[in-house]
Scaffold this motif. Structure first.
Motif, PDB file in Angstrom:
ATOM      1  N   LYS A 172       0.827  -1.207   0.000  1.00 38.34           N
ATOM      2  CA  LYS A 172       0.000   0.000   0.000  1.00 38.34           C
ATOM      3  C   LYS A 172       0.862   1.257   0.000  1.00 38.34           C
ATOM      4  O   LYS A 172       0.541   2.240  -0.661  1.00 38.34           O
ATOM      5  N   ARG A 173       1.979   1.224   0.717  1.00 33.87           N
ATOM      6  CA  ARG A 173       2.887   2.369   0.746  1.00 33.87           C
ATOM      7  C   ARG A 173       3.482   2.619  -0.647  1.00 33.87           C
ATOM      8  O   ARG A 173       3.530   3.745  -1.121  1.00 33.87           O
ATOM      9  N   ARG A 174       3.899   1.531  -1.300  1.00 31.51           N
ATOM     10  CA  ARG A 174       4.459   1.671  -2.650  1.00 31.51           C
ATOM     11  C   ARG A 174       3.409   2.183  -3.630  1.00 31.51           C
ATOM     12  O   ARG A 174       3.703   3.013  -4.502  1.00 31.51           O
ATOM     13  N   LYS A 175       2.181   1.707  -3.476  1.00 30.38           N
ATOM     14  CA  LYS A 175       1.089   2.148  -4.348  1.00 30.38           C
ATOM     15  C   LYS A 175       0.835   3.643  -4.153  1.00 30.38           C
ATOM     16  O   LYS A 175       0.657   4.384  -5.124  1.00 30.38           O
ATOM     17  N   LEU A 176       0.836   4.091  -2.910  1.00 35.88           N
ATOM     18  CA  LEU A 176       0.628   5.509  -2.627  1.00 35.88           C
ATOM     19  C   LEU A 176       1.769   6.354  -3.187  1.00 35.88           C
ATOM     20  O   LEU A 176       1.533   7.437  -3.729  1.00 35.88           O
ATOM     21  N   GLN A 177       2.997   5.857  -3.089  1.00 33.86           N
ATOM     22  CA  GLN A 177       4.131   6.589  -3.664  1.00 33.86           C
ATOM     23  C   GLN A 177       3.976   6.739  -5.171  1.00 33.86           C
ATOM     24  O   GLN A 177       4.252   7.802  -5.730  1.00 33.86           O
ATOM     25  N   LEU A 178       3.529   5.669  -5.830  1.00 36.24           N
ATOM     26  CA  LEU A 178       3.302   5.742  -7.272  1.00 36.24           C
ATOM     27  C   LEU A 178       2.205   6.748  -7.599  1.00 36.24           C
ATOM     28  O   LEU A 178       2.329   7.540  -8.534  1.00 36.24           O
ATOM     29  N   LYS A 179       1.128   6.716  -6.824  1.00 34.68           N
ATOM     30  CA  LYS A 179       0.031   7.649  -7.053  1.00 34.68           C
ATOM     31  C   LYS A 179       0.514   9.086  -6.896  1.00 34.68           C
ATOM     32  O   LYS A 179       0.192   9.958  -7.711  1.00 34.68           O
ATOM     33  N   ASP A 180       1.306   9.342  -5.863  1.00 36.39           N
ATOM     34  CA  ASP A 180       1.853  10.681  -5.639  1.00 36.39           C
ATOM     35  C   ASP A 180       2.733  11.114  -6.813  1.00 36.39           C
ATOM     36  O   ASP A 180       2.664  12.257  -7.267  1.00 36.39           O
ATOM     37  N   GLU A 181       3.563  10.200  -7.311  1.00 36.18           N
ATOM     38  CA  GLU A 181       4.443  10.511  -8.439  1.00 36.18           C
ATOM     39  C   GLU A 181       3.623  10.801  -9.698  1.00 36.18           C
ATOM     40  O   GLU A 181       3.919  11.731 -10.445  1.00 36.18           O
ATOM     41  N   ILE A 182       2.581  10.009  -9.933  1.00 36.22           N
ATOM     42  CA  ILE A 182       1.708  10.227 -11.088  1.00 36.22           C
ATOM     43  C   ILE A 182       1.064  11.605 -11.005  1.00 36.22           C
ATOM     44  O   ILE A 182       1.062  12.366 -11.980  1.00 36.22           O
ATOM     45  N   MET A 183       0.541  11.939  -9.832  1.00 39.66           N
ATOM     46  CA  MET A 183      -0.112  13.239  -9.662  1.00 39.66           C
ATOM     47  C   MET A 183       0.888  14.383  -9.826  1.00 39.66           C
ATOM     48  O   MET A 183       0.584  15.405 -10.444  1.00 39.66           O
ATOM     49  N   ARG A 184       2.093  14.213  -9.299  1.00 36.94           N
ATOM     50  CA  ARG A 184       3.124  15.242  -9.416  1.00 36.94           C
ATOM     51  C   ARG A 184       3.483  15.473 -10.892  1.00 36.94           C
ATOM     52  O   ARG A 184       3.570  16.612 -11.353  1.00 36.94           O
ATOM     53  N   LEU A 185       3.659  14.389 -11.630  1.00 41.21           N
ATOM     54  CA  LEU A 185       4.013  14.518 -13.044  1.00 41.21           C
ATOM     55  C   LEU A 185       2.876  15.129 -13.860  1.00 41.21           C
ATOM     56  O   LEU A 185       3.116  15.943 -14.754  1.00 41.21           O
ATOM     57  N   ARG A 186       1.648  14.727 -13.565  1.00 39.54           N
ATOM     58  CA  ARG A 186       0.504  15.317 -14.287  1.00 39.54           C
ATOM     59  C   ARG A 186       0.408  16.810 -14.001  1.00 39.54           C
ATOM     60  O   ARG A 186       0.174  17.608 -14.909  1.00 39.54           O
ATOM     61  N   HIS A 187       0.590  17.171 -12.747  1.00 39.34           N
ATOM     62  CA  HIS A 187       0.532  18.584 -12.366  1.00 39.34           C
ATOM     63  C   HIS A 187       1.653  19.367 -13.048  1.00 39.34           C
ATOM     64  O   HIS A 187       1.432  20.455 -13.577  1.00 39.34           O
TER      65      HIS A 187
END
Length: 64
Positions: free
Chosen positions: A39-54
């Motif tokens: 779950k921690r790794r999944k959240l890190q990926l989600k954060d990275e995806i959102m950062r890149l999209r932004h």
């Protein structure tokens, strides 16, 4: 690697982690620490995806 292909790869990894988490949760012998790590790794990926999209939205030229 283009930004779009990098985002697609991160999203693919995010979905794979989701499937792995769901699979672990249906087994009563699932290791709670392992599930938390997934779950921690999944959240890190989600954060990275959102950062890149932004970042890509802010870098795009706007037409007025």
């Amino acid at each position: 690697m283009s930004l779009q292909s990098h985002l697609a790869e991160l999203e693919r990894k995010h979905q794979a982690l989701e499937r792995e988490i769901q699979s672990a949760l249906v087994h009563p012998s699932a290791d709670d620490l392992q599930v938390l790590e997934l779950k921690r790794r999944k959240l890190q990926l989600k954060d990275e995806i959102m950062r890149l999209r932004h970042a890509s939205l802010n870098a795009s030229p706007t037409i007025h």
